[in-house]
Design a protein around this motif. Sequence first.
Motif, mmCIF file in Angstrom:
data_model
loop_
_atom_site.group_PDB
_atom_site.id
_atom_site.type_symbol
_atom_site.label_atom_id
_atom_site.label_comp_id
_atom_site.label_asym_id
_atom_site.label_seq_id
_atom_site.Cartn_x
_atom_site.Cartn_y
_atom_site.Cartn_z
ATOM 1 N N MET A 6 0.199 -1.059 -0.163
ATOM 2 C CA MET A 6 0.094 -0.064 -0.236
ATOM 3 C C MET A 6 0.630 1.334 0.308
ATOM 4 O O MET A 6 0.185 2.381 -0.758
ATOM 5 N N CYS A 7 2.165 0.818 1.180
ATOM 6 C CA CYS A 7 3.307 2.099 0.744
ATOM 7 C C CYS A 7 3.426 2.839 -0.407
ATOM 8 O O CYS A 7 3.664 3.695 -1.083
ATOM 9 N N HIS A 8 4.237 1.488 -1.042
ATOM 10 C CA HIS A 8 4.052 1.874 -2.443
ATOM 11 C C HIS A 8 3.381 2.259 -3.961
ATOM 12 O O HIS A 8 3.430 2.788 -4.837
ATOM 13 N N ASP A 9 1.843 1.497 -3.496
ATOM 14 C CA ASP A 9 0.760 1.932 -4.678
ATOM 15 C C ASP A 9 0.579 3.413 -4.402
ATOM 16 O O ASP A 9 0.464 4.231 -5.742
ATOM 17 N N LEU A 10 0.098 3.779 -3.205
ATOM 18 C CA LEU A 10 -0.078 4.914 -2.619
ATOM 19 C C LEU A 10 0.360 6.656 -2.754
ATOM 20 O O LEU A 10 -0.270 7.155 -2.618
ATOM 21 N N LEU A 11 1.933 6.001 -2.310
ATOM 22 C CA LEU A 11 2.396 7.306 -1.407
ATOM 23 C C LEU A 11 3.779 7.806 -2.369
ATOM 24 O O LEU A 11 4.243 8.609 -2.095
ATOM 25 N N CYS A 12 3.607 7.658 -3.721
ATOM 26 C CA CYS A 12 4.447 7.880 -4.612
ATOM 27 C C CYS A 12 5.972 7.933 -3.907
ATOM 28 O O CYS A 12 6.862 8.763 -3.991
ATOM 29 N N MET A 13 6.317 6.937 -3.630
ATOM 30 C CA MET A 13 7.764 6.567 -3.265
ATOM 31 C C MET A 13 8.785 6.586 -3.919
ATOM 32 O O MET A 13 8.416 6.073 -5.478
ATOM 33 N N ASP A 14 9.694 7.199 -4.300
ATOM 34 C CA ASP A 14 11.110 6.450 -5.012
ATOM 35 C C ASP A 14 11.989 5.551 -4.363
ATOM 36 O O ASP A 14 12.571 5.268 -4.019
ATOM 37 N N GLY A 15 11.690 4.336 -5.431
ATOM 38 C CA GLY A 15 11.946 3.330 -4.579
ATOM 39 C C GLY A 15 11.482 2.771 -3.562
ATOM 40 O O GLY A 15 10.283 3.008 -3.500
ATOM 41 N N ASN A 16 12.499 2.702 -2.127
ATOM 42 C CA ASN A 16 12.554 2.911 -0.789
ATOM 43 C C ASN A 16 12.498 4.037 0.318
ATOM 44 O O ASN A 16 11.947 3.736 0.925
ATOM 45 N N LYS A 17 12.394 5.249 -0.799
ATOM 46 C CA LYS A 17 12.779 6.382 -0.533
ATOM 47 C C LYS A 17 11.272 6.979 0.253
ATOM 48 O O LYS A 17 10.238 7.096 -0.978
ATOM 49 N N TYR A 18 11.113 7.375 1.380
ATOM 50 C CA TYR A 18 9.671 8.355 1.659
ATOM 51 C C TYR A 18 9.799 9.819 1.946
ATOM 52 O O TYR A 18 11.261 9.527 2.754
ATOM 53 N N VAL A 19 9.604 10.315 1.069
ATOM 54 C CA VAL A 19 9.485 12.276 1.868
ATOM 55 C C VAL A 19 8.806 12.376 2.882
ATOM 56 O O VAL A 19 7.636 12.377 3.082
ATOM 57 N N HIS A 20 8.976 12.909 3.933
ATOM 58 C CA HIS A 20 7.930 13.343 4.729
ATOM 59 C C HIS A 20 8.251 14.743 5.876
ATOM 60 O O HIS A 20 9.810 15.390 5.502
#
Length: 387
Positions: free
Chosen positions: A1-15
Amino acid sequence: MCHDLLCMDGNKYVHEVSSKNGSASEKKEVLLEDHDPVWLELRHSHIADASERLHDKMTHFVSKNKAAQLQQARAGGELSTRDLQKMVQALPQYTDQIDKLSLHVEIAGKLNVIIREQCLRDVGQLEQDLVFGDAGTKELINFFRTQLGVSRENKLRLLMIYAAINPEKFESDKGTKMMQLAGLSADDMIAVTNMRCLCTDTKKSSGGGFTLKFDVQKKKHAHRKERTTEQSAWALSRFYPVLEELIEQLSKGELPKDEYNCMNDPSPSFHVVPTTTSTSARTSPAHSMRSRRTGGSWARPRGSDDGYSSDSVLKHASSDFQKHGQRIFVFVIGGATRSELRAAHKLSSKLKREVILGSSSLDDPLQFITKLKMMSAEELTLDDLHI
């Protein structure tokens, strides 16, 4: 769900995090990987389960720290997960510990907002009902007419599922009418048409018996079988990847040889599953041509004094594999999904064997749709594939 919905770049998440000087918030990049104990613990959990466990962790953190208890007493009343997060963020001595939890509280919160805004509960329910035979053409048409807030991509995915289960429904002009009702373009319908072709029996394959068989074309309604042995406490958890069933059949020695040929027949010990009560299984494990991993630096034990148990996941993640039997390697040509990766993780524990999943790519839904659109009719057959 994180990868499908949060527009992640690979395993990188920006918050966004609050700056230390109290000015405007600033963006921070984090990697959702094995070094993050909370991610390692919750990554395969249902979103509802993950949200509950995060709230429990915050509550536990507060209960173990007197300063946090004092803040709670001042606030009065029962606190939400977000209130608890703000409370502990005000305690500078606990910054390092709470940063781990705050990140995942934010992620879970974002996911729950997206679920509501994109009507994903309704979309997911219809997806499951279509696959398991509880819904059909009537329900799909009614959904397209009434659920105007559903995104074009989600409507496309629903139509792809419908085409995979009912390829005959797209003959003549029926497919065009469905496209118009869903508000899809001719370009979108290329993905639907190719999905329909992929899920049509292709037994013309010569020699190898290697066919594109999704277990959906032979039955009248082509539904997946319900798994009565596994009950979930959460809604939208009925579906499981075909790969999960195939791995279980392989482990039991029941994989159909006419569909999955063996270069050499496996030895009898291949299907032995070790148990904790069997002396022979402990002293004479199944033979493997490759040595088992006994742990790496990524899983070395870490001390944890922050009031929650996620770090213990890191301590045992590698050592558990020492108790497992012979490995199972699975390779998917054309792309695997993260739900299949989750199934491999789940079966490693269930079968007491390390299941290693490989593929030519790891695709999210948008990547899968793009690949389908790019395929030509000539590529939808494996007749000339040499392995």
